[in-house]
Design a protein around this motif. Sequence first.
Motif, PDB file in Angstrom:
ATOM      1  N   MET A 190      -0.866  14.797  -7.948  1.00  0.00           N
ATOM      2  CA  MET A 190      -1.976  15.111  -7.048  1.00  0.00           C
ATOM      3  C   MET A 190      -2.831  13.875  -6.772  1.00  0.00           C
ATOM      4  O   MET A 190      -3.304  13.680  -5.654  1.00  0.00           O
ATOM      5  N   GLU A 191      -3.011  13.039  -7.775  1.00  0.00           N
ATOM      6  CA  GLU A 191      -3.770  11.803  -7.571  1.00  0.00           C
ATOM      7  C   GLU A 191      -3.060  10.905  -6.559  1.00  0.00           C
ATOM      8  O   GLU A 191      -3.671  10.378  -5.635  1.00  0.00           O
ATOM      9  N   LYS A 192      -1.768  10.765  -6.722  1.00  0.00           N
ATOM     10  CA  LYS A 192      -0.973   9.939  -5.801  1.00  0.00           C
ATOM     11  C   LYS A 192      -1.003  10.553  -4.397  1.00  0.00           C
ATOM     12  O   LYS A 192      -1.213   9.853  -3.407  1.00  0.00           O
ATOM     13  N   TRP A 193      -0.796  11.858  -4.294  1.00  0.00           N
ATOM     14  CA  TRP A 193      -0.773  12.524  -2.995  1.00  0.00           C
ATOM     15  C   TRP A 193      -2.125  12.392  -2.304  1.00  0.00           C
ATOM     16  O   TRP A 193      -2.203  12.125  -1.107  1.00  0.00           O
ATOM     17  N   THR A 194      -3.220  12.564  -3.062  1.00  0.00           N
ATOM     18  CA  THR A 194      -4.565  12.483  -2.502  1.00  0.00           C
ATOM     19  C   THR A 194      -4.825  11.086  -1.947  1.00  0.00           C
ATOM     20  O   THR A 194      -5.358  10.930  -0.845  1.00  0.00           O
ATOM     21  N   LYS A 195      -4.423  10.069  -2.693  1.00  0.00           N
ATOM     22  CA  LYS A 195      -4.618   8.694  -2.229  1.00  0.00           C
ATOM     23  C   LYS A 195      -3.794   8.433  -0.965  1.00  0.00           C
ATOM     24  O   LYS A 195      -4.298   7.851  -0.001  1.00  0.00           O
ATOM     25  N   GLU A 196      -2.545   8.880  -0.949  1.00  0.00           N
ATOM     26  CA  GLU A 196      -1.699   8.696   0.227  1.00  0.00           C
ATOM     27  C   GLU A 196      -2.258   9.453   1.427  1.00  0.00           C
ATOM     28  O   GLU A 196      -2.236   8.955   2.553  1.00  0.00           O
ATOM     29  N   ASP A 197      -2.799  10.655   1.186  1.00  0.00           N
ATOM     30  CA  ASP A 197      -3.375  11.452   2.262  1.00  0.00           C
ATOM     31  C   ASP A 197      -4.608  10.762   2.842  1.00  0.00           C
ATOM     32  O   ASP A 197      -4.784  10.724   4.062  1.00  0.00           O
ATOM     33  N   ARG A 198      -5.456  10.209   1.982  1.00  0.00           N
ATOM     34  CA  ARG A 198      -6.624   9.482   2.470  1.00  0.00           C
ATOM     35  C   ARG A 198      -6.196   8.287   3.322  1.00  0.00           C
ATOM     36  O   ARG A 198      -6.796   7.999   4.353  1.00  0.00           O
ATOM     37  N   ASN A 199      -5.164   7.576   2.872  1.00  0.00           N
ATOM     38  CA  ASN A 199      -4.660   6.427   3.635  1.00  0.00           C
ATOM     39  C   ASN A 199      -4.135   6.868   4.999  1.00  0.00           C
ATOM     40  O   ASN A 199      -4.389   6.205   6.007  1.00  0.00           O
TER      41      ASN A 199
END
Length: 160
Positions: free
Chosen positions: A83-92
């Motif tokens: 979820m941390e990785k997905w959230t960061k990618e989504d923000r990008n």
Amino acid sequence: MASLSEEMVGEIKEAFELFAGFGGTDTVEAKKLGTLLASLGMNMSDEELAATRGEVASLGAFYQAFPKMRDNVIHLDDFLVFMEKWTKEDRNRQEEELREVFQMLDKDGTGWVNMSEVHDILAKLGSGLEGKFPDDCPPRSEPPKENWVDWEKFKEMLGH
């Protein structure tokens, strides 16, 4: 979890526990991943979910995302990392899309957009963001005209 707020971690844990069932287990069946993600507001198409899972049979991306997976279950600590990785990618992704919008509005390539145009577009779209922008938005340096903002101010105004 650097990119996840304490509140978000709490929400993820709460949702995870609902799907983990009784007995205080820290695992969820892999087949419940789509429903778990949807409960967190991440509604994915079947194609997106399949991409998230990866090729389970060939031990692809799904097992890389959830390395402790055994017997078709997902562990909480792996899910938090995912979820941390997905959230960061989504923000990008969101910032890239926002930059594209800014560039479309910056027709002459000066690095400034007219907030009157942004107001008009938002009103036509019915986005609900119309009142979020003050009529007078002073940018960081001198704009070419009144009511113009640069990329940083535009991004800030949209909460990024």
